[in-house]
Design a protein around this motif. Structure first.
Motif, PDB file in Angstrom:
ATOM      1  N   UNK A  36      -6.074  65.521 -35.869  1.00  0.00           N
ATOM      2  CA  UNK A  36      -4.695  65.215 -37.274  1.00  0.00           C
ATOM      3  C   UNK A  36      -5.092  65.718 -37.972  1.00  0.00           C
ATOM      4  N   UNK A  37      -4.258  66.398 -38.632  1.00  0.00           N
ATOM      5  CA  UNK A  37      -4.041  67.097 -40.313  1.00  0.00           C
ATOM      6  C   UNK A  37      -4.562  68.482 -40.372  1.00  0.00           C
ATOM      7  N   UNK A  38      -3.671  69.050 -41.635  1.00  0.00           N
ATOM      8  CA  UNK A  38      -4.436  70.241 -41.543  1.00  0.00           C
ATOM      9  C   UNK A  38      -5.721  70.713 -41.967  1.00  0.00           C
ATOM     10  N   UNK A  39      -6.065  69.768 -43.291  1.00  0.00           N
ATOM     11  CA  UNK A  39      -7.075  70.496 -43.454  1.00  0.00           C
ATOM     12  C   UNK A  39      -8.403  70.497 -42.081  1.00  0.00           C
ATOM     13  N   UNK A  40      -8.904  69.075 -41.500  1.00  0.00           N
ATOM     14  CA  UNK A  40      -9.537  68.490 -40.293  1.00  0.00           C
ATOM     15  C   UNK A  40      -8.974  70.028 -39.155  1.00  0.00           C
ATOM     16  N   UNK A  91      -1.674  59.240 -36.426  1.00  0.00           N
ATOM     17  CA  UNK A  91      -2.192  57.881 -36.407  1.00  0.00           C
ATOM     18  C   UNK A  91      -2.029  57.147 -37.893  1.00  0.00           C
ATOM     19  N   UNK A  92      -0.903  57.372 -38.889  1.00  0.00           N
ATOM     20  CA  UNK A  92      -0.527  57.311 -40.266  1.00  0.00           C
ATOM     21  C   UNK A  92       0.475  57.429 -40.616  1.00  0.00           C
ATOM     22  N   UNK A  93       0.693  56.974 -41.858  1.00  0.00           N
ATOM     23  CA  UNK A  93       2.431  56.418 -41.831  1.00  0.00           C
ATOM     24  C   UNK A  93       2.970  57.756 -42.940  1.00  0.00           C
ATOM     25  N   UNK A  94       2.143  58.833 -43.323  1.00  0.00           N
ATOM     26  CA  UNK A  94       2.884  60.009 -43.492  1.00  0.00           C
ATOM     27  C   UNK A  94       2.402  61.061 -43.118  1.00  0.00           C
ATOM     28  N   UNK A  95       2.465  61.536 -41.601  1.00  0.00           N
ATOM     29  CA  UNK A  95       1.999  62.557 -41.398  1.00  0.00           C
ATOM     30  C   UNK A  95       2.372  63.761 -42.098  1.00  0.00           C
ATOM     31  N   UNK A  96       1.256  64.329 -42.055  1.00  0.00           N
ATOM     32  CA  UNK A  96       1.443  66.300 -41.677  1.00  0.00           C
ATOM     33  C   UNK A  96       1.563  67.317 -41.416  1.00  0.00           C
ATOM     34  N   UNK A  97       2.060  67.064 -40.260  1.00  0.00           N
ATOM     35  CA  UNK A  97       2.383  67.308 -39.765  1.00  0.00           C
ATOM     36  C   UNK A  97       2.002  68.472 -38.411  1.00  0.00           C
ATOM     37  N   UNK A  98       0.725  68.410 -38.896  1.00  0.00           N
ATOM     38  CA  UNK A  98      -0.104  69.626 -38.423  1.00  0.00           C
ATOM     39  C   UNK A  98      -1.131  68.419 -37.149  1.00  0.00           C
ATOM     40  N   UNK A  99      -1.131  69.204 -35.547  1.00  0.00           N
ATOM     41  CA  UNK A  99      -2.473  68.333 -34.325  1.00  0.00           C
ATOM     42  C   UNK A  99      -2.701  69.696 -33.752  1.00  0.00           C
ATOM     43  N   UNK A 100      -3.877  69.086 -33.545  1.00  0.00           N
ATOM     44  CA  UNK A 100      -4.535  69.990 -32.380  1.00  0.00           C
ATOM     45  C   UNK A 100      -5.242  69.445 -31.109  1.00  0.00           C
ATOM     46  N   UNK A 101      -4.879  69.538 -29.599  1.00  0.00           N
ATOM     47  CA  UNK A 101      -6.105  69.545 -28.944  1.00  0.00           C
ATOM     48  C   UNK A 101      -6.930  70.226 -28.246  1.00  0.00           C
ATOM     49  N   UNK A 102      -8.001  70.018 -28.755  1.00  0.00           N
ATOM     50  CA  UNK A 102      -9.298  70.836 -28.851  1.00  0.00           C
ATOM     51  C   UNK A 102     -10.396  70.421 -27.500  1.00  0.00           C
ATOM     52  N   UNK A 103     -11.203  71.839 -27.059  1.00  0.00           N
ATOM     53  CA  UNK A 103     -11.742  71.418 -26.236  1.00  0.00           C
ATOM     54  C   UNK A 103     -13.223  70.533 -26.738  1.00  0.00           C
ATOM     55  N   UNK A 104     -14.016  69.747 -26.536  1.00  0.00           N
ATOM     56  CA  UNK A 104     -15.100  68.945 -26.243  1.00  0.00           C
ATOM     57  C   UNK A 104     -16.277  70.332 -26.436  1.00  0.00           C
ATOM     58  N   UNK A 105     -16.496  70.261 -27.711  1.00  0.00           N
ATOM     59  CA  UNK A 105     -17.494  70.971 -27.807  1.00  0.00           C
ATOM     60  C   UNK A 105     -19.365  70.881 -26.962  1.00  0.00           C
ATOM     61  N   UNK A 106     -20.223  72.318 -27.070  1.00  0.00           N
ATOM     62  CA  UNK A 106     -21.009  71.917 -26.061  1.00  0.00           C
ATOM     63  C   UNK A 106     -22.010  70.750 -27.357  1.00  0.00           C
TER      64      UNK A 106
END
Length: 262
Positions: A36-40, A91-106
């Motif tokens: 969650x989060x634009x920068x993350x 998971x925050x009170x003021x979400x940035x509105x950017x979320x991703x589902x990612x593959x676990x890297x090696x």
């Protein structure tokens, strides 16, 4: 790019993403994690993490347009979501509105530990925010990696947030038993240190850190296991004054990391 819109909080993709954030067992089974989060999410792109699904509110698409553009370019599927769905995912009170589902890297392997490198090893840390903070400090101070044994999952959303992306960039080696890693390091000539709040332990400031070092930090309540303490070559302590009995685990790890590099 035209995105499919999701406005229902009960949408199956949204329910799956929420469960992925909540369940370490699902993350392990699926080989995926939730961000969650634009920068993350942008950091994940920069690090080469595979992004399988990305979700944006309309506001986030213009407010974080530079990040969103790169995320969209590197995502398998993209969706525009309503603010209500964003609140469901967040998971925050003021979400940035950017979320991703990612593959676990090696993951980095135990065999990849550099005998001349500097590492912090964590045993059974329970607070994901502590785990993330330790990793952030380790990266900032130039350590070669982090060793994690037991405790919370490195892909816990709170850990990822607290690490500010460091858990995606710094080599993280996961080990079932820390004592086994320490014994292997001992045989390769590394100095292994057990951080313990004991008056009999050596002042960390007086230890020769010129070669490869692994310094172990234990559980927030009970510290390091007896097996790990016994496996380490030396026991060290951070000198304290005042009435506090010990440091917070993340604070202790940051001080120890500083000493490793100093």
């Amino acid at each position: 790019m035209t995105m499919e819109k999701i406005t229902a909080r009960a949408n199956e993709k949204i329910k799956y993403a929420v469960r992925l954030g909540e369940s370490a067992s699902l993350r392990k089974e699926a080989g995926e994690f939730f961000l969650e989060g634009a920068r993350l999410c942008f950091d994940a792109v920069q690090t080469g993490v595979e992004i399988r699904q990305a979700f944006f509110t309309s506001k986030a698409l213009w407010k974080y347009s530079e990040y969103a553009e790169k995320i969209i370019e590197n995502s398998g599927l993209c969706f525009e979501i309503s603010s209500e769905v964003s609140q469901k995912l967040s998971g925050t009170e003021n979400p940035q509105g950017v979320f991703c589902v990612c593959a676990v890297p090696k993951q980095a392997e135990i065999s990849e530990i550099n005998p001349d490198g500097k590492y912090i090893a964590l045993e059974n840390l329970q607070d994901p925010s502590n785990l993330g903070a330790v990793c952030r400090s380790a990266e900032a101070l130039g350590l070669d990696g982090l060793i994690v044994s037991g405790g919370c999952d490195v892909y816990n959303p709170k850990a990822l947030r607290a690490s500010m992306g460091s858990l995606l960039r710094l080599p993280v080696i996961c080990a079932a038993e820390l004592s086994g890693v320490i014994e292997r390091a001992n045989s390769s000539g590394m100095l292994t240190l057990a951080s313990v709040p004991r008056s009999t332990a050596q002042d960390i400031r007086t230890v020769d850190m010129s070669g490869g070092v692994i310094c172990c930090v234990g559980n927030e309540g009970s510290g390091l296991s007896d097996e790990t303490v016994a496996a380490c070559k030396k026991q060290v302590v951070i000198p304290m004054s005042g009435r506090a009995e010990s440091f917070n685990a993340s604070a202790a790890a940051a001080i120890l990391a500083w000493e490793l590099k100093r």
